[in-house]
Design a protein around this motif. Structure first.
Motif, short mmCIF file in Angstrom:
data_model
loop_
_atom_site.label_atom_id
_atom_site.label_comp_id
_atom_site.label_asym_id
_atom_site.label_seq_id
_atom_site.Cartn_x
_atom_site.Cartn_y
_atom_site.Cartn_z
N SER A 82 0.83 -1.21 0.00
CA SER A 82 0.00 0.00 0.00
C SER A 82 0.86 1.26 0.00
CB SER A 82 -0.92 0.01 1.22
OG SER A 82 -1.81 -1.07 1.17
N GLY A 83 1.93 1.24 0.77
CA GLY A 83 2.84 2.38 0.80
C GLY A 83 3.50 2.62 -0.54
N ILE A 84 3.90 1.54 -1.22
CA ILE A 84 4.51 1.68 -2.55
C ILE A 84 3.49 2.28 -3.52
CG2 ILE A 84 5.42 0.40 -4.52
CD1 ILE A 84 6.68 -1.55 -2.41
N ALA A 85 2.26 1.76 -3.52
CA ALA A 85 1.22 2.28 -4.41
C ALA A 85 0.92 3.75 -4.11
CB ALA A 85 -0.04 1.43 -4.28
N ARG A 117 -6.02 14.95 -2.44
CA ARG A 117 -7.41 15.28 -2.08
C ARG A 117 -7.71 14.86 -0.64
NH1 ARG A 117 -9.17 12.32 -7.03
NH2 ARG A 117 -9.19 10.70 -5.49
N HIS A 118 -6.99 13.84 -0.16
CA HIS A 118 -7.31 13.23 1.14
C HIS A 118 -6.34 13.60 2.25
CE1 HIS A 118 -10.23 10.97 -1.10
NE2 HIS A 118 -9.28 10.58 -1.92
N VAL A 119 -5.07 13.76 1.91
CA VAL A 119 -4.05 14.14 2.90
C VAL A 119 -3.06 15.10 2.26
CG1 VAL A 119 -4.19 12.04 4.33
CG2 VAL A 119 -2.59 12.12 2.42
N ARG A 120 -2.47 15.93 3.10
CA ARG A 120 -1.53 16.93 2.59
C ARG A 120 -0.15 16.36 2.28
NH1 ARG A 120 -4.01 19.86 6.98
NH2 ARG A 120 -2.07 19.94 8.17
N HIS A 121 0.19 15.23 2.88
CA HIS A 121 1.55 14.68 2.70
C HIS A 121 1.50 13.18 2.42
CE1 HIS A 121 3.10 18.50 4.11
NE2 HIS A 121 2.22 18.43 5.09
N PRO A 122 0.90 12.77 1.27
CA PRO A 122 0.80 11.34 0.99
C PRO A 122 2.15 10.66 0.78
CG PRO A 122 0.09 12.62 -0.90
CD PRO A 122 0.28 13.58 0.23
N GLY A 123 3.15 11.39 0.30
CA GLY A 123 4.48 10.78 0.15
C GLY A 123 5.09 10.41 1.49
N TYR A 124 4.88 11.25 2.49
CA TYR A 124 5.40 10.94 3.83
C TYR A 124 4.60 9.80 4.46
CZ TYR A 124 7.65 15.50 3.19
OH TYR A 124 8.39 16.55 2.71
N LEU A 125 3.29 9.79 4.23
CA LEU A 125 2.48 8.67 4.71
C LEU A 125 2.96 7.37 4.07
CD1 LEU A 125 0.13 7.35 6.19
CD2 LEU A 125 -1.39 8.16 4.36
N ALA A 126 3.31 7.42 2.79
CA ALA A 126 3.83 6.23 2.11
C ALA A 126 5.09 5.72 2.81
CB ALA A 126 4.12 6.55 0.65
N ALA A 127 6.00 6.62 3.13
CA ALA A 127 7.23 6.21 3.83
C ALA A 127 6.92 5.64 5.21
CB ALA A 127 8.20 7.39 3.96
N LEU A 128 5.91 6.21 5.89
CA LEU A 128 5.52 5.71 7.21
C LEU A 128 4.86 4.33 7.13
CD1 LEU A 128 4.24 9.04 8.76
CD2 LEU A 128 6.19 7.69 9.57
N VAL A 130 5.84 2.12 4.40
CA VAL A 130 6.86 1.27 3.79
C VAL A 130 7.99 0.93 4.77
CG1 VAL A 130 8.72 1.22 2.05
CG2 VAL A 130 6.40 1.90 1.41
N PHE A 131 8.63 1.93 5.36
CA PHE A 131 9.84 1.66 6.13
C PHE A 131 9.60 0.82 7.40
CE2 PHE A 131 11.65 4.76 3.27
CZ PHE A 131 12.91 4.22 3.04
N PRO A 132 8.56 1.09 8.19
CA PRO A 132 8.32 0.20 9.33
C PRO A 132 7.98 -1.23 8.91
CG PRO A 132 7.27 2.31 9.70
CD PRO A 132 7.72 2.30 8.27
N SER A 133 7.22 -1.37 7.84
CA SER A 133 6.88 -2.72 7.36
C SER A 133 8.13 -3.43 6.88
CB SER A 133 5.86 -2.63 6.22
OG SER A 133 4.69 -1.98 6.65
N TYR A 134 8.93 -2.73 6.11
CA TYR A 134 10.20 -3.27 5.61
C TYR A 134 11.10 -3.69 6.78
CZ TYR A 134 15.10 -2.63 4.24
OH TYR A 134 16.46 -2.77 4.09
N ALA A 135 11.21 -2.82 7.78
CA ALA A 135 12.09 -3.12 8.92
C ALA A 135 11.59 -4.34 9.70
CB ALA A 135 12.20 -1.91 9.84
#
Length: 190
Positions: A82-85, A117-128, A130-135
């Motif tokens: 989901s984070g990658i998408a 449209r839904h959040v102001r920082h979707p790229g940062y949400l993506a990292a939040l 991806v990285f914890p899941s990856y770790a």
């Protein structure tokens, strides 16, 4: 390498390769900083480097991990995908407006479509996502995921306010209206 670690490695590779493709285009190629950046690019870059290294450091320093429960493994894989998408959608929505640093071009429009449209920082949400899941998958330890979440939350606690000050100065009332109707990172929540 365990199946969890292989999944984690594949996921982070896709995330980084897709990001690198965007970083090689337009204004994203450079490191020109605006006055609002205040070293936040270095903070987020450091979080990315540590985030990539974290599961491997965890495995080297912690006792041999037990396999993650199947439900946790499935949830983490879903969060990773989901984070990658979400990152792809955010980068597509920004297009040429995407930069590594905090800077607004004179002719730049405020991004309010796609995931914006839904959040102001979707790229940062993506990292939040991806990285914890990856770790957690890479280290086979939920605590490693929690450490990655704390690392990125700290980095974005510095970055997001600086970025929002810059956007308010650049877009004025349009930014304030947009900010009033969208959340920072979690739709309808925060």
């Amino acid at each position: 390498m365990s199946a969890d670690a292989a999944l984690a490695a594949a996921g982070i590779a896709v995330y980084l390769v897709l990001g690198e493709r965007v970083l090689r285009r337009g204004r994203a190629r450079g490191f020109a900083r605006g006055p609002d950046d205040r070293s936040t690019t270095l903070v987020t870059a450091g979080a990315n480097v540590l985030g990539v290294a974290l599961p491997w450091l965890w495995r080297a320093l912690a006792p041999a991990p037990a396999p993650l429960p199947a439900g946790a493994r499935s949830a983490l894989a879903l969060a990773l995908a989901s984070g990658i998408a979400l990152r792809v959608a955010a980068m597509r929505a920004l297009g040429e407006r995407f930069t590594r640093t905090l800077v607004v071009a004179p002719d730049q429009a405020l991004a309010t479509d796609g995931p914006y449209r839904h959040v102001r920082h979707p790229g940062y949400l993506a990292a939040l996502l991806v990285f914890p899941s990856y770790a957690a998958l890479g280290a086979s330890a939920l605590a490693a995921g929690a450490a990655a979440l704390a690392l990125f939350a700290a980095a974005y606690a510095v970055r997001i306010p600086a970025e929002e000050r810059m956007l308010e100065r650049a877009f004025g009332e349009r930014w304030r209206d947009y900010r009033a109707r969208t959340k920072r990172l979690l739709p309808w929540v925060f």
